[in-house]
Design an enzyme around this catalytic site. Structure first.
Site, PDB file in Angstrom:
ATOM      1  N   ARG A  94       0.914  -1.231   0.054  1.00  0.00           N
ATOM      2  CA  ARG A  94      -0.067   0.056   0.037  1.00  0.00           C
ATOM      3  C   ARG A  94       0.928   1.360   0.115  1.00  0.00           C
ATOM      4  NH1 ARG A  94      -5.097   1.848  -0.817  1.00  0.00           N
ATOM      5  NH2 ARG A  94      -6.098   2.839   0.865  1.00  0.00           N
ATOM      6  N   THR A 367     -10.363   0.596  -9.168  1.00  0.00           N
ATOM      7  CA  THR A 367      -9.050  -0.266  -8.483  1.00  0.00           C
ATOM      8  C   THR A 367      -9.169  -1.400  -9.443  1.00  0.00           C
ATOM      9  OG1 THR A 367      -9.377   0.576  -6.221  1.00  0.00           O
ATOM     10  CG2 THR A 367      -8.518  -1.655  -6.541  1.00  0.00           C
ATOM     11  N   THR A 385      -4.192  -0.691  -7.136  1.00  0.00           N
ATOM     12  CA  THR A 385      -4.999   0.725  -7.596  1.00  0.00           C
ATOM     13  C   THR A 385      -4.235   1.866  -7.332  1.00  0.00           C
ATOM     14  OG1 THR A 385      -6.958   1.963  -6.208  1.00  0.00           O
ATOM     15  CG2 THR A 385      -5.343   1.194  -4.746  1.00  0.00           C
ATOM     16  N   SER A 439     -10.424  -0.615   1.508  1.00  0.00           N
ATOM     17  CA  SER A 439     -11.288  -1.797   1.425  1.00  0.00           C
ATOM     18  C   SER A 439     -11.027  -2.995   0.596  1.00  0.00           C
ATOM     19  CB  SER A 439     -12.282  -1.069   0.895  1.00  0.00           C
ATOM     20  OG  SER A 439     -12.984  -0.077   1.587  1.00  0.00           O
TER      21      SER A 439
END
Ligand code: GLY
Length: 556
Positions: A94, A367, A385, A439
């Protein structure tokens, strides 16, 4: 008479079996992704003898070329794996907040959110993790050389990609933002028609440098320097120090059982695994089969479990390297039983009397997800994403890629009471080098100790509910993988207090029943684009490539 009805039931059963709509079938390996080009490159790597982790690196980069609205090297993602020996794990690549970021960086002097600042342009960009992530997975588990994996992608970038109808529309819809954000004309300012070819020579050059110098090219090399200069020239605050210090993190996935299945999903900083764990455990005591697929009782039950889970998400979840996320407590049976104590089929629970937080989850639905099973029995689920469609809309012509706007996944204004005095979002406030809550829910399912499914989807907050419904479609309602991903979906996320529903695909009677019971319905054209692979009883792989997109399953 009894025998006659048995006979009729048998005929109906045989008829329903023979009418099953299956996706692509394969004996050895399979890749399902948002684009045919990416699935093909991934499968070619498997055919060459590469494993799922090799195919991951190639597929991810091929999506950056063929699906630039979400596929990326300027963003980040999560990967969940289950190896053929049954071992499991998760990789977090991330994006992170820049070192110079502050919790109030998107607020004006009155502490009000400055609209758009976290959504478009240089200041919305989080430190990208994609290149570090795919190299990390390859370094630990890959078998082919980087050259073998990146060469076909460079070829694709040079040869170009055929524009699909959906892609053309997406580019057109976003052109005004490209003009607003970028100082000079970008590749996507050109008018593209369906079936035109877009070539990416500058992205090919960037990939050539990464192939030659490895991961560090992106984080320390010429690409890094050009990237930092570009972002700063466009109002961003990312420094070379941010890139140099970026690291992906191996994490323990969230693992839980549901009705004989073992579900393996992404842990924080994704909310995905915790939320699907909560939702599925809250609904487990009910006999869903007797309700019927997408019946009003089925929808009510799922919606009420979703409402409670998303309320918890807003208050408790964030980056576990910065805050304590009470995962065990949130997913414990006793807690979830209490959570469902006030559930009733008679009327909705009012979201204002549930849980915490004053923020609406406001994630974009762009995404992308891909699923891979290799010929050795390894499976991966990867969701990656840029956040919004084409991310921050900031595109480096020189480097040939878009940058994410992932900073918008933080709470821009945490700690402020809403009209009911509820406080929330602290857990997900902006802090230097922190990862924003996500998410994304790449998920693998085991049945009887063996690989059963790998799946995931784009769709912002609807990712979580789409993954749950797809697993239930297969497990509870006996659908094929293709039927399960195509099936009509609905979604509730606590606030706003309404059910998003693919309205056209639902029966009027069911919708009226929900409205009569007190639910608000919010028409949604499309929810998620799930890509999954099912291991059938005969061990063949079945791909489910969502009809809502250009998604394609290729196997061999
Ligand atoms: N940006 C979408 C997500 O991470 O959930």
């Amino acid at each position: 008479m009894k025998n006659l009805s048995k006979y009729i039931l048998l005929i109906l059963f045989i008829f329903s079996c023979s009418n099953k709509y299956e996706g692509v079938l394969a004996d050895n390996g399979m890749v399902v992704s948002a684009r045919q080009e990416a699935s093909k490159i991934g499968v070619d790597i498997l055919k060459k003898g590469g494993n799922a982790f090799d195919a991951m690196l190639a597929t991810e980069l091929a999506l950056a070329v063929s699906y630039p609205s979400a596929g990326n090297i300027g963003g980040g993602g999560f990967m969940v794996y289950r190896k053929s020996d049954g071992s499991t794990g998760a990789l977090d690549y991330r994006e992170r907040a820049p070192i110079n970021s502050t919790s109030d960086m998107y607020l004006d002097e009155n502490m009000e959110v400055i609209e758009g600042l976290s959504m478009i342009g240089g200041l919305s960009v989080g430190v990208p993790g994609t290149i570090a992530g795919i190299f990390e997975a390859h370094e630990r588990y890959g078998t082919l050389t980087i050259n073998e994996l990146i060469s076909p992608v460079i070829e694709l970038a040079k040869k170009g990609v055929i524009v699909t109808e959906k892609q053309k529309n997406r580019i057109e819809e976003n052109r005004k933002y490209f003009k607003l954000v970028n100082k000079s004309k970008i590749l996507f300012d050109n008018d593209f028609n369906t079936n035109d070819t877009i070539k990416f020579p500058n992205l090919a050059s960037t990939l050539e440098r990464i192939m030659e110098y490895g991961r560090d090219e992106f984080y320390k090399g010429e690409t890094a320097k050009k990237l930092v200069e570009f972002i700063q020239n466009n109002g961003g605050i990312i420094t070379l120090n941010d890139l140099e210090s970026y690291k992906p993190v191996w994490r323990d996935p969230i693992i839980f059982n549901y009705d004989g299945l073992k579900i393996i999903s992404m842990s924080p900083p994704s909310s995905g695994g915790v939320c699907i764990n909560q939702i599925m455990k809250m609904i487990e005591p009910f006999d869903l089969k007797t309700f019927g697929h997408n019946s009003s009782n089925y929808i009510k039950l799922l919606v009420e479990a979703e409402r409670r889970s998303f309320a918890d998400r807003s208050h408790y979840l964030g980056d576990p390297d910065f805050i304590q996320v009470p995962v065990n407590k949130l997913t414990s049976e006793s807690y979830l039983n209490i959570r469902m104590n006030d559930f009733s089929f008679e009327k909705p629970t009012d979201s204002n009397y549930i849980g915490y937080g004053n923020i609406e989850i406001n994630e974009s639905d762009e995404t992308t997800h891909y699923s891979i099973v290799d010929q050795f029995g390894n499976a991966i689920a990867v969701t990656t994403t840029l956040n919004g469609t084409f991310g921050s809309k900031l595109y480096s012509n020189e480097l040939g890629f878009f940058l994410n706007n992932e900073m918008d996944d933080f709470s821009s204004k945490p700690g402020y009471p809403n009209m009911y005095g509820l406080i929330g979002g602290e857990a997900n406030k902006i802090e230097p080098q922190k990862r924003m809550l996500s998410s994304m829910t790449p998920t693998i399912v085991e049945k009887n100790g063996e690989l059963f499914m790998t799946l995931g989807t784009p769709g912002g907050s609807t990712i979580i509910t789409s993954v749950v419904q797809t697993i239930l479609n297969v497990h509870e309602f006996n659908m094929t993988m293709q039927e399960a991903v195509n099936s009509a979906r609905f979604h509730h996320q606590w606030k706003p207090d309404s059910i998003r529903i693919e309205s056209e695909l639902f029966d009027e009677k069911i919708k009226n029943n929900l409205i009569k019971s007190g639910y608000r319905l919010n028409d949604k054209v499309s929810i998620g684009r799930v890509d999954g692979i099912l291991v059938k009883k005969d061990k063949k792989l079945e791909g489910g490539a969502d009809k809502r997109g250009d998604d394609t399953a290729i196997g061999f």
